[in-house]
Design a protein around this motif. Sequence first.
Motif, PDB file in Angstrom:
ATOM      1  N   LEU A   1       0.819  -1.208   0.000  1.00  0.00           N
ATOM      2  CA  LEU A   1       0.000   0.000   0.000  1.00  0.00           C
ATOM      3  C   LEU A   1       0.853   1.257   0.000  1.00  0.00           C
ATOM      4  O   LEU A   1       0.546   2.240  -0.691  1.00  0.00           O
ATOM      5  N   LYS A   2       1.956   1.219   0.772  1.00  0.00           N
ATOM      6  CA  LYS A   2       2.745   2.434   0.928  1.00  0.00           C
ATOM      7  C   LYS A   2       4.149   2.099   1.416  1.00  0.00           C
ATOM      8  O   LYS A   2       4.348   1.132   2.142  1.00  0.00           O
ATOM      9  N   GLU A   3       5.113   2.904   0.977  1.00  0.00           N
ATOM     10  CA  GLU A   3       6.463   2.864   1.528  1.00  0.00           C
ATOM     11  C   GLU A   3       6.670   4.132   2.352  1.00  0.00           C
ATOM     12  O   GLU A   3       6.407   5.229   1.873  1.00  0.00           O
ATOM     13  N   ILE A   4       7.139   3.979   3.571  1.00  0.00           N
ATOM     14  CA  ILE A   4       7.387   5.121   4.450  1.00  0.00           C
ATOM     15  C   ILE A   4       8.896   5.344   4.528  1.00  0.00           C
ATOM     16  O   ILE A   4       9.629   4.470   4.995  1.00  0.00           O
ATOM     17  N   PRO A   5       9.398   6.509   4.081  1.00  0.00           N
ATOM     18  CA  PRO A   5      10.853   6.724   3.995  1.00  0.00           C
ATOM     19  C   PRO A   5      11.498   7.094   5.328  1.00  0.00           C
ATOM     20  O   PRO A   5      12.047   8.191   5.512  1.00  0.00           O
ATOM     21  N   ILE A   6      11.447   6.157   6.275  1.00  0.00           N
ATOM     22  CA  ILE A   6      12.138   6.320   7.554  1.00  0.00           C
ATOM     23  C   ILE A   6      13.024   5.092   7.738  1.00  0.00           C
ATOM     24  O   ILE A   6      12.567   3.966   7.562  1.00  0.00           O
ATOM     25  N   ALA A   7      14.282   5.312   8.104  1.00  0.00           N
ATOM     26  CA  ALA A   7      15.271   4.230   8.132  1.00  0.00           C
ATOM     27  C   ALA A   7      15.267   3.484   9.463  1.00  0.00           C
ATOM     28  O   ALA A   7      14.986   4.047  10.525  1.00  0.00           O
TER      29      ALA A   7
ATOM     30  N   THR B   1      13.376  -8.257   7.405  1.00  0.00           N
ATOM     31  CA  THR B   1      12.196  -7.920   8.191  1.00  0.00           C
ATOM     32  C   THR B   1      12.386  -8.309   9.652  1.00  0.00           C
ATOM     33  O   THR B   1      12.863  -9.397   9.964  1.00  0.00           O
ATOM     34  N   SER B   2      11.963  -7.414  10.549  1.00  0.00           N
ATOM     35  CA  SER B   2      12.119  -7.669  11.973  1.00  0.00           C
ATOM     36  C   SER B   2      10.799  -7.608  12.725  1.00  0.00           C
ATOM     37  O   SER B   2      10.734  -8.047  13.874  1.00  0.00           O
ATOM     38  N   VAL B   3       9.747  -7.069  12.096  1.00  0.00           N
ATOM     39  CA  VAL B   3       8.459  -6.976  12.774  1.00  0.00           C
ATOM     40  C   VAL B   3       7.344  -6.905  11.746  1.00  0.00           C
ATOM     41  O   VAL B   3       7.515  -6.339  10.655  1.00  0.00           O
ATOM     42  N   ALA B   4       6.214  -7.512  12.073  1.00  0.00           N
ATOM     43  CA  ALA B   4       5.007  -7.438  11.253  1.00  0.00           C
ATOM     44  C   ALA B   4       3.843  -7.156  12.203  1.00  0.00           C
ATOM     45  O   ALA B   4       3.399  -8.050  12.921  1.00  0.00           O
ATOM     46  N   ALA B   5       3.399  -5.904  12.225  1.00  0.00           N
ATOM     47  CA  ALA B   5       2.366  -5.486  13.170  1.00  0.00           C
ATOM     48  C   ALA B   5       1.025  -5.391  12.457  1.00  0.00           C
ATOM     49  O   ALA B   5       0.851  -4.539  11.577  1.00  0.00           O
ATOM     50  N   PRO B   6       0.064  -6.237  12.802  1.00  0.00           N
ATOM     51  CA  PRO B   6      -1.213  -6.246  12.101  1.00  0.00           C
ATOM     52  C   PRO B   6      -2.184  -5.188  12.628  1.00  0.00           C
ATOM     53  O   PRO B   6      -2.221  -4.899  13.824  1.00  0.00           O
ATOM     54  N   TYR B   7      -2.965  -4.628  11.705  1.00  0.00           N
ATOM     55  CA  TYR B   7      -4.049  -3.702  12.047  1.00  0.00           C
ATOM     56  C   TYR B   7      -5.136  -3.845  10.992  1.00  0.00           C
ATOM     57  O   TYR B   7      -4.945  -3.468   9.834  1.00  0.00           O
ATOM     58  N   LYS B   8      -6.247  -4.455  11.372  1.00  0.00           N
ATOM     59  CA  LYS B   8      -7.352  -4.701  10.438  1.00  0.00           C
ATOM     60  C   LYS B   8      -6.814  -5.423   9.206  1.00  0.00           C
ATOM     61  O   LYS B   8      -6.287  -6.522   9.324  1.00  0.00           O
ATOM     62  N   ASP B   9      -6.906  -4.812   8.002  1.00  0.00           N
ATOM     63  CA  ASP B   9      -6.403  -5.477   6.798  1.00  0.00           C
ATOM     64  C   ASP B   9      -5.010  -4.980   6.402  1.00  0.00           C
ATOM     65  O   ASP B   9      -4.565  -5.187   5.273  1.00  0.00           O
ATOM     66  N   LEU B  10      -4.320  -4.327   7.344  1.00  0.00           N
ATOM     67  CA  LEU B  10      -2.976  -3.822   7.091  1.00  0.00           C
ATOM     68  C   LEU B  10      -1.940  -4.604   7.900  1.00  0.00           C
ATOM     69  O   LEU B  10      -2.236  -5.106   8.985  1.00  0.00           O
ATOM     70  N   ILE B  11      -0.736  -4.679   7.347  1.00  0.00           N
ATOM     71  CA  ILE B  11       0.419  -5.197   8.078  1.00  0.00           C
ATOM     72  C   ILE B  11       1.531  -4.162   7.964  1.00  0.00           C
ATOM     73  O   ILE B  11       1.954  -3.818   6.853  1.00  0.00           O
TER      74      ILE B  11
ATOM     75  N   LEU C   1       7.442  -0.790   5.075  1.00  0.00           N
ATOM     76  CA  LEU C   1       6.308  -1.036   4.205  1.00  0.00           C
ATOM     77  C   LEU C   1       4.991  -1.125   4.969  1.00  0.00           C
ATOM     78  O   LEU C   1       4.966  -1.558   6.123  1.00  0.00           O
ATOM     79  N   ILE C   2       3.926  -0.738   4.290  1.00  0.00           N
ATOM     80  CA  ILE C   2       2.572  -1.017   4.728  1.00  0.00           C
ATOM     81  C   ILE C   2       1.963  -1.967   3.690  1.00  0.00           C
ATOM     82  O   ILE C   2       1.831  -1.596   2.506  1.00  0.00           O
TER      83      ILE C   2
END
Length: 347
Positions: free
Chosen positions: A41-47, A322-332, A343-344
């Motif tokens: 859905l989206k890339e967030i440019p934070i390192a 990848t170090s974490v996958a945090a779920p929220y409704k239909d998003l990870i 990533l979202i």
Amino acid sequence: MRKRFIVLLAIVLVLGLYILYIFNSTGYFRKIENKMQGSILKEIPIAGVEDITVDEDDNFAIFISYDRAAERDGNPKRGGIYTMDLGDENLAVTALSEQMDLDLLPHGISLFQVDSTKHKLFVANHADGESVEVFDLFHTDSLVHVKTIKDEMIYAINDLVAVSENEFYFTNDHYYENTLGRLAENYLGLAKCETVYFDGSDYTVVDNSLAYANGINYDANRNLLFVASPRGFKIIVFSRLEDGKLDYLDTIDTGTGVDNLEFDKDGNIWSGSHPNLLAFTAYAKGKLPNAPSEIVKIDYRGQGDYSVETTFLDDGAKVSATSVAAPYKDLILVGNVMDDHFLILKN
């Protein structure tokens, strides 16, 4: 002469078996076949967003940034703490720690809800030695530093989980500080890492049986504590006792290097993972341009009864380590150790 040859052959055989064990137990021979449920859905440019956690009731995520690649390359940067408004279609990000007079090289985080307007935030910090930073978070967007906790028991902290306003468990991902000991932990899989309980005043080692103790989380509904061992490709399940000590319950074989652990609303465990630990190590040292990534969803139904599903597998082109996958409704929300973005995913 014959005896010397036999001894030499035996040494070569042992070394060969040792090398084979290392390659096999770190996922080196695993074939990476890219897989993704849903889309990016989206890339967030934070390192260096290594850990993320979500409050589904208040519709926000909180995460940390620590640019390990910049530090490795001799250009260290101050880390930070951020929130994301998950109720906003633009997924707006707010920096919370920019104005703080606090040196931050954050690692694991944990969020504990106190009441309808206040959370406690606990952050593992590698700046100025090893510590846990405690914050008050008001209305999801105002962060106040409360205190710094330091102790000789906090010496290689990786992750932590709060079980009250003052109590938390944390993992030290190594036991030894010397080179030989760390080599044995990293490559032989020597299991000596400590999981520690802090009751607000005292520290208790509640487990010391894992190789590279890493992600840790607590399911309050079932009174279960889960601790990840990426070097062991497993998650250990404990029942939490009244005095804070742990009773071993189960081992979940995951088949991958599980890192941080997050829950969805149904109690499933989600983990950003490292399917090839040797590739990850080379990538972290700057010797490879990327490293494979995996997300696993674990349905733990009870002792000996669980399933492990890979929902995302990538050779490193989309996201590395990848170090974490945090779920929220239909998003990870998919964090990682060293990329310049996270990533979202949308299912």
